[in-house]
Design a protein around this motif. Structure first.
Motif, mmCIF file in Angstrom:
data_model
loop_
_atom_site.group_PDB
_atom_site.id
_atom_site.type_symbol
_atom_site.label_atom_id
_atom_site.label_comp_id
_atom_site.label_asym_id
_atom_site.label_seq_id
_atom_site.Cartn_x
_atom_site.Cartn_y
_atom_site.Cartn_z
ATOM 1 N N GLY A 12 0.817 -1.214 0.000
ATOM 2 C CA GLY A 12 0.000 0.000 0.000
ATOM 3 C C GLY A 12 0.849 1.262 0.000
ATOM 4 O O GLY A 12 2.085 1.201 0.058
ATOM 5 N N ASP A 13 0.164 2.401 -0.156
ATOM 6 C CA ASP A 13 0.818 3.713 -0.112
ATOM 7 C C ASP A 13 1.837 3.903 -1.236
ATOM 8 O O ASP A 13 2.855 4.566 -1.046
ATOM 9 N N GLY A 40 -6.033 5.634 1.966
ATOM 10 C CA GLY A 40 -5.792 7.068 1.946
ATOM 11 C C GLY A 40 -5.085 7.424 0.656
ATOM 12 O O GLY A 40 -4.014 6.927 0.395
ATOM 13 N N ILE A 128 -1.868 -7.353 14.186
ATOM 14 C CA ILE A 128 -1.949 -6.958 12.762
ATOM 15 C C ILE A 128 -1.687 -5.464 12.616
ATOM 16 O O ILE A 128 -1.089 -5.025 11.654
ATOM 17 N N GLY A 136 -12.046 -5.155 8.974
ATOM 18 C CA GLY A 136 -12.099 -6.619 9.100
ATOM 19 C C GLY A 136 -13.448 -7.107 9.627
ATOM 20 O O GLY A 136 -14.079 -7.988 9.033
ATOM 21 N N GLY A 277 1.860 -1.086 10.075
ATOM 22 C CA GLY A 277 1.268 -2.175 10.849
ATOM 23 C C GLY A 277 2.244 -3.331 10.995
ATOM 24 O O GLY A 277 3.431 -3.205 10.673
ATOM 25 N N ARG A 306 0.434 7.137 11.277
ATOM 26 C CA ARG A 306 1.502 6.297 11.834
ATOM 27 C C ARG A 306 2.766 6.374 10.976
ATOM 28 O O ARG A 306 2.668 6.398 9.739
HETATM 29 P P1 IMP Z 1 -7.192 -2.916 8.055
HETATM 30 O O1 IMP Z 1 -7.338 -2.840 6.572
HETATM 31 O O2 IMP Z 1 -7.536 -1.640 8.767
HETATM 32 O O3 IMP Z 1 -7.880 -4.123 8.646
HETATM 33 O O4 IMP Z 1 -5.617 -3.157 8.383
HETATM 34 C C1 IMP Z 1 -4.959 -4.366 8.044
HETATM 35 C C2 IMP Z 1 -3.522 -4.085 7.615
HETATM 36 O O5 IMP Z 1 -3.538 -3.407 6.375
HETATM 37 C C3 IMP Z 1 -2.727 -3.207 8.576
HETATM 38 O O6 IMP Z 1 -1.375 -3.606 8.558
HETATM 39 C C4 IMP Z 1 -2.860 -1.827 7.957
HETATM 40 O O7 IMP Z 1 -1.792 -0.980 8.326
HETATM 41 C C5 IMP Z 1 -2.818 -2.181 6.490
HETATM 42 N N1 IMP Z 1 -3.494 -1.190 5.654
HETATM 43 C C6 IMP Z 1 -4.819 -1.014 5.495
HETATM 44 N N2 IMP Z 1 -5.066 -0.005 4.636
HETATM 45 C C7 IMP Z 1 -3.870 0.446 4.244
HETATM 46 C C8 IMP Z 1 -3.465 1.465 3.320
HETATM 47 O O8 IMP Z 1 -4.271 2.148 2.672
HETATM 48 N N3 IMP Z 1 -2.122 1.635 3.177
HETATM 49 C C9 IMP Z 1 -1.211 0.863 3.828
HETATM 50 N N4 IMP Z 1 -1.532 -0.090 4.691
HETATM 51 C C10 IMP Z 1 -2.868 -0.308 4.884
#
Ligand code: IMP
Length: 435
Positions: A12-13, A40, A128, A136, A277, A306
């Motif tokens: 991501g990002d 984001g 996580i 989730g 994460g 973060r």
């Molecule tokens: P969740 O999608 O909020 O359940 O997060 C699960 C994992 O995906 C975590 O490690 C988050 O940091 C990562 N994550 C979720 N959305 C993004 C994103 O848009 N960019 C980077 N990491 C993400």
């Protein structure tokens, strides 16, 4: 043939939002098909910076339709806040946004549960580290069906009764997890979400039918992936993933548009790797070089703020996700961030228990034990933020781009050297099949 997809190939990002924004003018419709308010996307246009979480970046381009498909989990108050912020920045919502009535809705108990569960480590001792946006738990209810709420349910007579029944069950479940009683007021939640439903009503519809009509009518669609392929729930670094199919394989399921309409997949990578994460990250740099990349690349989460974990480019991982996502070409972002480094490492293989491999492990335990095998390339140590043509890159920067392309086995068609739209270099003839 109608569809082009932009897919992140890392965790991501990868600055997908910038590429989507640049390409949008060539399309009729921009489609978001998975993820939710965890995503984001930052788009810089002139002196304005737009931050998008659930709304497709196409809203920044007048005349483009924006669709949020059934694979997305929608958070109504967050999307309304996002719309209001965009309106205050001059963006218009006049028939250019359609939200799927099949999309599942994130409700207060999902967020409460995400916050409770994220404190609990997974079986191998690390949490996580979710974005705490209820993603989730909402996807779990979608698959579980009994306690799910879709956007279309907001407009049914049974809405209040349905919410009341779910609230009773969720109170017991949450109390079971936390060991404390949990206050959820069904009537107040119904009133609040009914208001959101009224506000969103003009935008809600059957996006699956809309998109099928559109492709059959020859409209051009740009699919905007969220997160990155290494976070794919089925093919990523499970359980350190998000709860949707964030690699290229998720496009059809999340949008309802069959793969036969997809003409091209562009894989977006950063010139290095980041992760937010928990979870294994073989090329992570916990030293000054990692901090240098974080500061130069402003590597702090768009959604949570973060600090992102930073490391060298991992070609084993990116080659895997490029193949998984059916990638045709690459868009290499943030090249300028590496400009000051005298030497740059690229991970070309792993050693797992002393055995060299170029395969990406399917189990997080094996990835945790993977030791990166690096190839060291000389840095270019020159500012590249003003480069506008491929041939104007310093020779070492060219060699770096070429090596990444060779390792992944796909051409690099776009290179980004800064956040601004102008700071983007297209290889000659690049993206001609989508223009
Ligand atoms: P969740 O999608 O909020 O359940 O997060 C699960 C994992 O995906 C975590 O490690 C988050 O940091 C990562 N994550 C979720 N959305 C993004 C994103 O848009 N960019 C980077 N990491 C993400």
């Amino acid at each position: 043939m109608a569809g082009v997809c932009v897919i992140g190939l890392q965790w991501g990002d990868e600055a997908k939002g910038k590429l989507v924004d640049l390409l949008t003018g060539q399309f009729d419709i921009v489609v978001r098909y998975q993820g939710g308010a965890n995503a984001g996307h930052t788009v810089v246009a002139g002196d304005k910076t737009y931050k998008l979480h659930q709304i497709p970046s196409g809203v920044l381009t007048p005349g483009v339709m924006n669709v949020v498909g059934p694979g997305v989990v929608l958070n109504p108050p967050v999307i309304i806040e996002e719309m209001d912020r965009l309106i205050s920045q001059g963006v218009k919502f006049e028939g250019n946004l359609m939200l799927s009535d099949r999309a599942h809705v994130v409700l207060p108990w999902h967020i409460a549960e995400d916050q409770m569960l994220d404190k609990t480590a997974t079986t191998d001792g690390e949490s996580i580290g979710t974005t705490l946006r209820g993603i989730g738990p909402c996807y779990r209810d979608k698959v579980g069906r009994s306690y799910a709420v879709r956007l279309g349910d907001f407009y049914r007579d049974s809405f209040r009764q349905r919410i009341a029944g779910i609230v009773e069950a969720k109170k017991k479940m949450l109390a079971g997890i936390s060991g404390e009683s949990v206050s959820l007021d069904a009537a107040a939640i119904c009133d609040e979400f009914h208001r959101y439903g009224e506000r969103l009503a003009p935008h809600v519809g059957d996006t699956t039918a809309y998109l099928l009509d559109a492709v059959e009518a020859g409209k051009r669609l740009l699919f905007e992936g969220a997160q990155g392929a290494l976070l794919d729930v089925d093919h990523g670094t499970y359980p350190y993933v998000t709860s949707s199919n964030s690699s290229g394989v998720g496009v059809s399921a999340g949008s309802g548009v069959p793969g036969r309409w997809i003409e091209k997949v562009i894989g977006v990578i950063k010139a290095y790797t980041t992760r937010v994460g928990g979870g294994p990250f073989p090329t992570e740099l916990k030293d000054d070089v990692g901090s240098h990349i974080r500061e130069r690349g402003r590597e702090y989460g768009t959604t949570t703020g973060r600090p992102r974990r930073c490391g060298w480019f991992d070609a084993v991982a990116a080659r895997y996700t490029a193949r998984l996502s059916g990638v045709d070409s690459l868009s290499l972002m943030m090249m300028d961030v590496l400009s000051e480094l005298p030497q740059i490492n690229v991970c070309v293989a792993y050693e797992v228990d002393g055995v060299r491999t170029d395969r990406f492990p399917s189990h997080a335990d094996d990835l945790r034990r993977a030791v990166p095998v690096y190839e060291t390339l000389p840095g270019w140590q020159q500012d590249v933020t003003r480069v506008r043509r491929m041939e104007d890159f310093p020779a070492n920067a060219r060699s770096y781009i070429d090596r990444i392309s060779q390792l992944i086995g796909r051409p690099v068609e776009v290179v980004s050297v800064g956040p601004d739209r102008q700071q983007t270099i297209f290889a000659s003839g690049a993206l001609s099949s989508v223009t």
